[in-house]
Design a protein around this motif. Structure first.
Motif, PDB file in Angstrom:
ATOM      1  N   UNK A  68       1.030  -1.346   0.194  1.00  0.00           N
ATOM      2  CA  UNK A  68      -0.003  -0.138   0.071  1.00  0.00           C
ATOM      3  C   UNK A  68       1.106   1.267   0.134  1.00  0.00           C
ATOM      4  N   UNK A  69       1.956   1.273   0.657  1.00  0.00           N
ATOM      5  CA  UNK A  69       2.824   2.565   0.750  1.00  0.00           C
ATOM      6  C   UNK A  69       3.274   2.656  -0.579  1.00  0.00           C
ATOM      7  N   UNK A  70       3.844   1.454  -1.183  1.00  0.00           N
ATOM      8  CA  UNK A  70       4.534   1.488  -2.730  1.00  0.00           C
ATOM      9  C   UNK A  70       3.425   2.170  -3.687  1.00  0.00           C
ATOM     10  N   UNK A  71       2.250   1.663  -3.650  1.00  0.00           N
ATOM     11  CA  UNK A  71       1.254   2.217  -4.187  1.00  0.00           C
ATOM     12  C   UNK A  71       0.961   3.790  -4.335  1.00  0.00           C
ATOM     13  N   UNK A  72       1.013   4.276  -2.543  1.00  0.00           N
ATOM     14  CA  UNK A  72       0.898   5.750  -2.477  1.00  0.00           C
ATOM     15  C   UNK A  72       1.868   6.595  -2.850  1.00  0.00           C
ATOM     16  N   UNK A  73       3.263   5.881  -3.042  1.00  0.00           N
ATOM     17  CA  UNK A  73       4.444   6.522  -3.578  1.00  0.00           C
ATOM     18  C   UNK A  73       4.105   6.795  -4.946  1.00  0.00           C
ATOM     19  N   UNK A  74       3.838   5.460  -5.570  1.00  0.00           N
ATOM     20  CA  UNK A  74       3.728   5.834  -6.903  1.00  0.00           C
ATOM     21  C   UNK A  74       2.745   6.658  -7.663  1.00  0.00           C
ATOM     22  N   UNK A  75       1.722   6.777  -6.881  1.00  0.00           N
ATOM     23  CA  UNK A  75       0.501   7.672  -7.146  1.00  0.00           C
ATOM     24  C   UNK A  75       1.138   9.173  -6.991  1.00  0.00           C
ATOM     25  N   UNK A  76       2.058   9.470  -6.081  1.00  0.00           N
ATOM     26  CA  UNK A  76       2.534  10.750  -5.834  1.00  0.00           C
ATOM     27  C   UNK A  76       3.750  11.088  -6.381  1.00  0.00           C
ATOM     28  N   UNK A  77       4.372  10.233  -7.254  1.00  0.00           N
ATOM     29  CA  UNK A  77       5.672  10.391  -8.007  1.00  0.00           C
ATOM     30  C   UNK A  77       5.899  10.198  -9.253  1.00  0.00           C
ATOM     31  N   UNK A  78       6.337  11.359 -10.045  1.00  0.00           N
ATOM     32  CA  UNK A  78       6.701  10.919 -11.323  1.00  0.00           C
ATOM     33  C   UNK A  78       7.557   9.914 -11.553  1.00  0.00           C
ATOM     34  N   UNK A  79       6.968   9.320 -12.564  1.00  0.00           N
ATOM     35  CA  UNK A  79       7.808   7.831 -12.854  1.00  0.00           C
ATOM     36  C   UNK A  79       9.114   7.856 -13.605  1.00  0.00           C
ATOM     37  N   UNK A  80       9.299   9.111 -14.459  1.00  0.00           N
ATOM     38  CA  UNK A  80      10.815   9.100 -14.932  1.00  0.00           C
ATOM     39  C   UNK A  80      11.695   9.695 -14.017  1.00  0.00           C
ATOM     40  N   UNK A  81      11.411  10.918 -13.243  1.00  0.00           N
ATOM     41  CA  UNK A  81      12.455  11.543 -12.559  1.00  0.00           C
ATOM     42  C   UNK A  81      12.554  11.208 -11.199  1.00  0.00           C
ATOM     43  N   UNK A  82      11.399  10.759 -10.718  1.00  0.00           N
ATOM     44  CA  UNK A  82      11.483  10.203  -9.186  1.00  0.00           C
ATOM     45  C   UNK A  82      10.903  11.214  -8.260  1.00  0.00           C
ATOM     46  N   UNK A  83      10.559  12.476  -8.747  1.00  0.00           N
ATOM     47  CA  UNK A  83      10.368  13.546  -7.823  1.00  0.00           C
ATOM     48  C   UNK A  83       8.836  13.488  -7.709  1.00  0.00           C
ATOM     49  N   UNK A  84       8.398  14.482  -6.756  1.00  0.00           N
ATOM     50  CA  UNK A  84       6.880  14.589  -6.620  1.00  0.00           C
ATOM     51  C   UNK A  84       6.287  14.811  -8.076  1.00  0.00           C
ATOM     52  N   UNK A  85       4.762  14.232  -8.327  1.00  0.00           N
ATOM     53  CA  UNK A  85       4.102  14.826  -9.510  1.00  0.00           C
ATOM     54  C   UNK A  85       3.519  16.084  -9.098  1.00  0.00           C
ATOM     55  N   UNK A  86       2.602  16.485 -10.107  1.00  0.00           N
ATOM     56  CA  UNK A  86       2.194  17.901  -9.756  1.00  0.00           C
ATOM     57  C   UNK A  86       1.117  17.987  -8.499  1.00  0.00           C
ATOM     58  N   UNK A  87       0.381  17.039  -8.641  1.00  0.00           N
ATOM     59  CA  UNK A  87      -0.639  16.777  -7.552  1.00  0.00           C
ATOM     60  C   UNK A  87      -0.199  16.816  -5.993  1.00  0.00           C
ATOM     61  N   UNK A  88       0.858  15.799  -6.036  1.00  0.00           N
ATOM     62  CA  UNK A  88       1.643  15.767  -4.728  1.00  0.00           C
ATOM     63  C   UNK A  88       2.240  16.962  -4.317  1.00  0.00           C
TER      64      UNK A  88
END
Length: 382
Positions: free
Chosen positions: A214-234
């Motif tokens: 569940x933690x990995x899913x939350x991180x994936x939902x808030x992380x940009x998959x290419x760069x590893x930084x937070x996505x816009x929403x997060x």
């Protein structure tokens, strides 16, 4: 209803076998988790010990004493290996089976094999070492915040303490020679301890696996998959929370200059590498409290809590100069620059308003020649 010791041992054996089967079924649904497989095999092997005690006298002592205890000690080693696997550490099968291997060698010595005290002390010490070190392994990984981690450490720690307590108890009150184990009070105690340990460990370990997923899913939902930084929403959510708790902050908007040309000339693989390199550079130069996020495409944002105007400008200029100075020997024609817009927040500024002001400053930087820093009008901020 009265249950004789043999019945208790059979029940303990069956329950341990069921727990092992449950681990294996869970592993079939998550094949990437080798820890579940190791814990499953460990419990299936561990089910042999109560069965061996229950059949004492009906099967050869070599099987009920030497073999069954060797299998159980190997099971404790596999539990320890499963914990190491869960924590991302190397699985040492040699060390996991060392306790059982030494037990087999010692059983070849008549003095050891004929001494109930020696056998109890050695087996208890090995079980305590494996359980105790498994608890330590879980504790070492506490930086990964999982709700069931403390429960796992406590369960394994108490189990190790039980076996450590059994050693002085055996020395102070040695069992009579040729004692039938089914008449010993330790049998009932072992039954209940084994049952509680197996059930508690099963629930706890499966909860840990679920919590990590569940933690990995939350991180994936808030992380940009290419760069590893937070996505816009997060990034927007974290920045808004930071603005509410800091009186001063600076928002930096980045736009990589002529990035489309980089993709067109050098290919998207090089473009992706530029984006990842930019994020790595920014993360290495900014303070730990800085928040970095990817807004989309070649646009990034960074919030600097408690940053003064001079500090924000100095940070931005350092980033701009460093990025412009990057060179790839294999691609001598590759030149990359970044334009930066800065907006300063005062007394809980609204994030969306701050974004609009930083975007306006970025527009000025882009249309002023690129590869430069522009600061939003401070009077407008007030």
């Amino acid at each position: 209803m009265h249950l004789d010791p043999a019945t208790l041992l059979i029940v303990s054996s069956v329950m341990t076998l069921l727990v092992g089967t449950l681990f294996m079924l869970s592993w079939r649904q998550a094949l990437s988790s080798r820890a579940l497989a190791l814990w499953g095999v460990a419990h299936i092997l561990g089910a042999s010990r109560p069965g061996g005690l229950a059949l004492r006298g009906q099967i050869p002592d070599l099987v009920s004493i030497a073999v069954s205890n060797a299998v159980v000690l190997a099971a404790y080693g596999l539990i320890w290996s499963g914990v190491r696997s869960f924590e991302g550490r190397p699985i040492r099968i040699d060390l996991a089976l060392a306790g059982a291997a030494i037990w087999c060698v010692l059983c070849l010595e008549p003095n050891f094999y004929g001494s109930i005290e020696a056998r109890i002390i050695y087996a208890s010490a090995v079980a305590a070492v494996y359980s105790g070190d498994a608890a330590v392994e879980f504790w070492r990984g506490r930086r990964e915040r999982l709700a069931s981690r403390v429960v796992a450490v406590t369960t394994l720690g108490l189990h190790a303490a039980f076996y450590l307590l059994r050693i002085p108890s055996t020395l102070l009150a040695p069992p009579p020679p040729r004692l039938n184990p089914l008449t010993s009070p330790w049998v009932a105690i072992l039954c209940f301890v084994t049952l509680l340990f197996s059930i508690a460990l099963a629930f706890t370990c499966m909860a840990l696996v679920k919590e990590r997923a569940e933690r990995e899913q939350r991180i994936a939902a808030s992380t940009d998959p290419l760069t590893g930084v937070a996505n816009r929403r997060a990034f927007a959510s974290a920045a808004q929370a930071a603005l509410a708790s800091h009186r001063h902050a600076a928002l930096l908007l980045f736009d990589l200059d002529r990035f489309k040309a980089v993709n067109d000339i050098h290919g998207h693989a090089v473009g992706d590498a530029v984006l990842m390199g930019f994020c790595a550079m920014v993360a290495s130069l900014l303070p730990r409290e800085a928040m970095l996020g990817r807004l989309g495409g070649e646009e990034f944002a960074c919030l600097l809590p408690d940053a003064s105007p001079a500090e924000a400008l100095a940070r931005a200029e350092e980033l701009r100069r460093t990025f412009a100075g990057l060179a790839v020997p294999e691609l001598p024609s590759l030149r990359v620059t970044v334009s930066i817009g800065i907006a300063l927040a005062r007394n809980g500024s609204d994030f969306e308003m701050l974004m609009r002001r930083a975007d306006a400053a970025l527009y000025v930087a882009k249309h002023g020649g690129r590869d430069r820093v522009a600061v939003a009008d401070l009077e407008h901020a007030a």
